[in-house]
Structure formats: structure tokens, C-alpha cells
Write an enzyme that holds these catalytic residues in place. Structure first.
Site, PDB file in Angstrom:
ATOM      1  N   ALA A   1      -8.170   0.326   3.087  1.00 54.66           N
ATOM      2  CA  ALA A   1      -7.400  -0.574   2.228  1.00 54.66           C
ATOM      3  C   ALA A   1      -6.036  -0.872   2.842  1.00 54.66           C
ATOM      4  O   ALA A   1      -5.583  -2.021   2.888  1.00 54.66           O
ATOM      5  CB  ALA A   1      -7.241   0.025   0.832  1.00 54.66           C
ATOM      6  N   ASP A   2      -5.370   0.158   3.325  1.00 49.99           N
ATOM      7  CA  ASP A   2      -4.073  -0.029   3.989  1.00 49.99           C
ATOM      8  C   ASP A   2      -4.221  -0.902   5.232  1.00 49.99           C
ATOM      9  O   ASP A   2      -3.426  -1.835   5.457  1.00 49.99           O
ATOM     10  CB  ASP A   2      -3.490   1.322   4.406  1.00 49.99           C
ATOM     11  CG  ASP A   2      -2.875   2.084   3.254  1.00 49.99           C
ATOM     12  OD1 ASP A   2      -2.269   1.450   2.380  1.00 49.99           O
ATOM     13  OD2 ASP A   2      -2.985   3.313   3.233  1.00 49.99           O
ATOM     14  N   LEU A   3      -5.204  -0.600   6.049  1.00 50.22           N
ATOM     15  CA  LEU A   3      -5.318  -1.271   7.339  1.00 50.22           C
ATOM     16  C   LEU A   3      -5.773  -2.723   7.191  1.00 50.22           C
ATOM     17  O   LEU A   3      -5.257  -3.618   7.872  1.00 50.22           O
ATOM     18  CB  LEU A   3      -6.278  -0.500   8.241  1.00 50.22           C
ATOM     19  CG  LEU A   3      -5.873   0.950   8.523  1.00 50.22           C
ATOM     20  CD1 LEU A   3      -6.925   1.651   9.375  1.00 50.22           C
ATOM     21  CD2 LEU A   3      -4.512   1.025   9.196  1.00 50.22           C
TER      22      LEU A   3
END
Length: 404
Positions: free
Chosen positions: A172-174
Site C-alpha cells: 500500500a505504501d509503495l
């Protein structure tokens, strides 16, 4: 200062007000392309990911080192008036601001987009948040695990009879970081046409929901949510991992042509014409029976033996490698994807380089992830033209805080 005059984003100044992963990964992408990234950090502790460990190498976490190369670090206290004035001055000199505070936080400090664009009408601000700047969930905090669940990705990941499972990296972050970098590039192109800056809103939920693609399509078509399938493809078989004598391999037999070649490689001519499996739809429907047949066959040979046999006849296949095997893979090393920089306190730091290639243009040499506040005075002189006396007056006013 890093020399990037031949790179695509040479001359672009990015003020990085991000912490942890999503924002830092986005700004690292821009730095890899040649932008000048100035990372603003709290003088007391810096980016909290500096303390995410183990492993901690010297005084730096491997986590922080992995997403903060090609940046300069300034320690500025955003809770002090002098610190906020300094950030306003830096924003006036910047092309882009990237931030991942909870929506409304920068506005409370007088550093929101409305305040910044008054000083710099060409400024692009990219705001990253968990759920976006609007909607009923806008005020909720967002972390990778939370958004993997809220986006439906965890519900379709894992064994069919097992619990929901997160992806093995901070997907999700990446993914959000990649979208944010893409958004900045699009906003820069828009500015080229209009001469004006803009604000970009990138939500982790939006980014993850966009990855549902055919899973969302299946729901829209049927009204039923897809369920966890483990490593099984809904319409192709065999298209999954198999245990071999010394590890695991993936095999992708995506059509009837591959099926015939696959059976030859397995030395199973009768399987080729077996009426249960002689067409792709039959193989998908009869997957369980097919796997029971294939599993003991694959167990008879080593990983390299099977990969050699299957590759020789053109069957898509590959090893399931450890992270260590990937980081030492000749394919990546030959392409210059595994590089090293010298860190001022840690020593050599290896990393996986940018994934984008341009014809006849080698990537600029990377700089190591910065130590906390390593470039504060350098950046103020470089971006703002402040001399030592001016910098010291800001320091006396509390702009740079006190480190603990």
C-alpha cells in the site's frame, strides 16, 4: 550537492515533508530521476523510520536507508514560528512540495497549500494520505496494514481456507508512492502548459483499490465478491507454484500450445491427450485432479533441472527465490540494478536502483541516505542564499530546534 545535470528532472527542486514509507518512496523516485530532494525532519528524532529495527546499522535503520537515498536532510522545527518561516521560504524556492501528514495538519501550522501558493503560484503540492482529503474517512490515519485490509487486497490474498493475508512487502505504501511520483510528473507537465502550479491528492485507499482490476470487474459483473484462491488462477491451470526436490518453482501453462510442450518436457505423452485436460477450460475446471498428478512428478527433480527442461521448450517458468537470491541475481547485477554508496557513518550501503531506463543515459551516481540534519546549512545557503549570519539568526529563533 549531487550532480544531475544530464538527468530527466535536473533542476527540479522538491521539498519533502514526508515520513516513514509512502512519501519517502515517492520522493526517492523523483530523486533517482535527478530532482534535488530536500527532506525536512524533526530536529528531535527525525523521520520515525530512522528507528525502525532491527536491523540497525550503526545509528541508522536499514528501513530508513532503503527509501531515502539521493536526498539532503534539513532539521527544522515546524512547531516553532522561525521554523515555519524557514519552510515557507523554502517552499517559495521549490517546484514541488510532497507531504504525507494527516489532512489538515499543515493548514493548522500555516503551511497548507493555500498559504504556500500565495508565495509561489507555480508550486505543485502532492498530498498523500490514507483515505484522501474528502469523504467520510478523510480524518482517519492510514498505515500500510490498515489499507491492505480496507482496500480488499487482504481478503483475496492467502489460502482459500485460511485467514486474510497481507502482501509480503509494504504494497500500500509503495504503490501509493509510485502513484504520487507519477502525479508529480503529470503536474509538472501541466505547469509547462499553463504556467501555474496545482495540488494533487493521492490516497492510499484509492491507490490500492485501483489494483483490484479484474477482481473488481468480477464483482461488478456478478455482484459477488471474489474469494481467496491462494496461488490459484481463476481461469488458467497449471498456473501456480509446485514443490520440487530442492525448493519451489512457478509454472505458467497459459494455452493449449504450451500444454503440449509442457507434457513433452514432463515426459508425460498420455497426459497431453487426456480428455480431462486437453483444453484450457477443462484444465481450469479440473485443476485439483491435475495438481494431484503433477505434484509427485515435480518432486522427482531439482529446481534447476526443471527450469532447464521447461525453458528449453519455451514454457514460462521461474524459481521462487529468496530475497537474498534476488539481491545477488546475475540478471540484476549485470543490468546495474544492485548498487552501493558510501554512507558517512554506516559505510557501504547496497541498494536496488531505480527501475526506469533511458536510452544512452546512465543513471547519475547516487548519494547515500542522509544523516539527520546533515545538509541544513548547505540547503539554506543553496536554495535561499542565506549567509552564516542569517542562518544563525534563524537558529537563535528556534528554527532548527534542539535534538535529543
Amino acid at each position: 550537492m549531487r550532480e544531475t545535470t544530464d538527468q530527466p528532472l535536473s533542476g527540479i527542486r522538491v521539498l519533502d515533508l514526508c515520513r516513514v514509507v509512502s512519501g519517502p518512496f515517492a520522493t526517492m523516485q523523483l530523486g533517482d530521476l535527478g530532482a534535488d530532494i530536500v527532506k525536512i525532519e524533526d530536529p528531535r528524532h527525525g523521520d520515525e523510520s530512522r528507528r525502525y529495527g532491527p536491523p540497525i546499522i550503526g545509528s541508522e535503520s536499514a528501513y530508513f536507508l532503503s527509501v531515502n537515498r539521493n536526498k539532503r536532510s534539513c532539521t527544522i522545527d515546524l512547531k516553532s514560528e522561525a521554523g515555519r518561516d524557514t519552510v515557507l521560504a523554502l517552499a517559495e524556492a521549490a517546484d514541488v512540495v510532497v507531504e504525507n501528514f494527516r489532512p489538515g495538519t499543515l493548514d493548522k501550522w500555516g503551511l497548507g497549500y493555500d498559504a504556500l501558493k500565495v508565495r509561489n503560484g507555480r508550486l505543485i503540492q502532492c498530498s498523500i494520505s490514507g483515505f484522501g482529503r474528502s469523504g467520510p474517512d478523510a480524518d482517519r490515519p492510514g498505515y500500510d496494514l490498515i489499507l491492505q485490509g480496507e482496500s480488499g487486497v487482504m481478503d483475496i490474498t492467502g489460502d482459500a481456507d485460511g485467514p486474510p493475508m497481507k502482501v509480503g512487502t509494504s504494497i500500500a505504501d509503495l504503490t501509493t508512492g509510485l502513484y504520487a511520483a507519477q502525479a508529480v510528473l503529470a503536474a509538472l507537465r501541466l505547469r509547462d502548459r499553463t504556467g501555474e502550479g496545482s495540488r494533487v491528492d493521492v490516497s492510499m485507499l484509492d491507490a490500492m483499490a485501483s489494483l483490484l482490476t479484474f477482481n473488481a470487474g468480477m464483482y461488478f459483473a456478478t455482484g459477488e465478491s471474489p474469494r481467496r484462491r491462494g496461488n490459484v488462477h481463476p481461469t488458467i491451470s497449471p498456473y501456480e507454484p509446485f514443490p520440487v526436490a530442492d525448493g519451489w518453482i512457478n509454472v505458467g501453462v497459459a494455452n493449449d500450445k504450451f500444454w503440449a510442450l509442457f507434457c513433452d518436457a514432463l515426459e508425460q505423452p498420455d497426459l497431453k491427450t487426456d480428455p480431462r485436460f486437453d483444453t484450457a477450460p477443462k484444465r481450469a475446471a479440473g485443476r485439483a485432479a491435475l495438481v494431484q498428478i503433477l505434484t509427485p512428478i515435480f518432486a522427482t527433480r531439482s529446481r534447476e533441472d526443471w527450469l532447464s527442461r521447461l525453458s528449453a521448450v519455451g514454457i514460462p517458468c521461474g524459481a521462487i527465490k529468496t530475497v537474498g537470491e534476488v539481491c545477488e541475481a546475475p540478471q540484476l547485477i549485470e543490468r546495474g540494478m544492485v548498487q552501493s554508496v558510501e554512507h558517512p557513518t554506516v559505510g557501504p550501503v547496497r541498494f536496488v536502483a531505480r527501475a526506469i531506463r533511458f536510452d544512452d543515459m546512465a543513471p547519475a551516481p547516487s548519494t547515500a541516505p542522509p544523516t539527520l540534519g546533515q545538509h541544513t546549512y548547505e540547503v539554506l545557503a543553496d536554495w535561499l542564499g542565506w549567509d552564516a549570519d542569517r542562518i544563525e539568526r534563524s537558529a537563535a529563533g528556534g528554527a532548527f530546534g534542539q535534538r535529543e
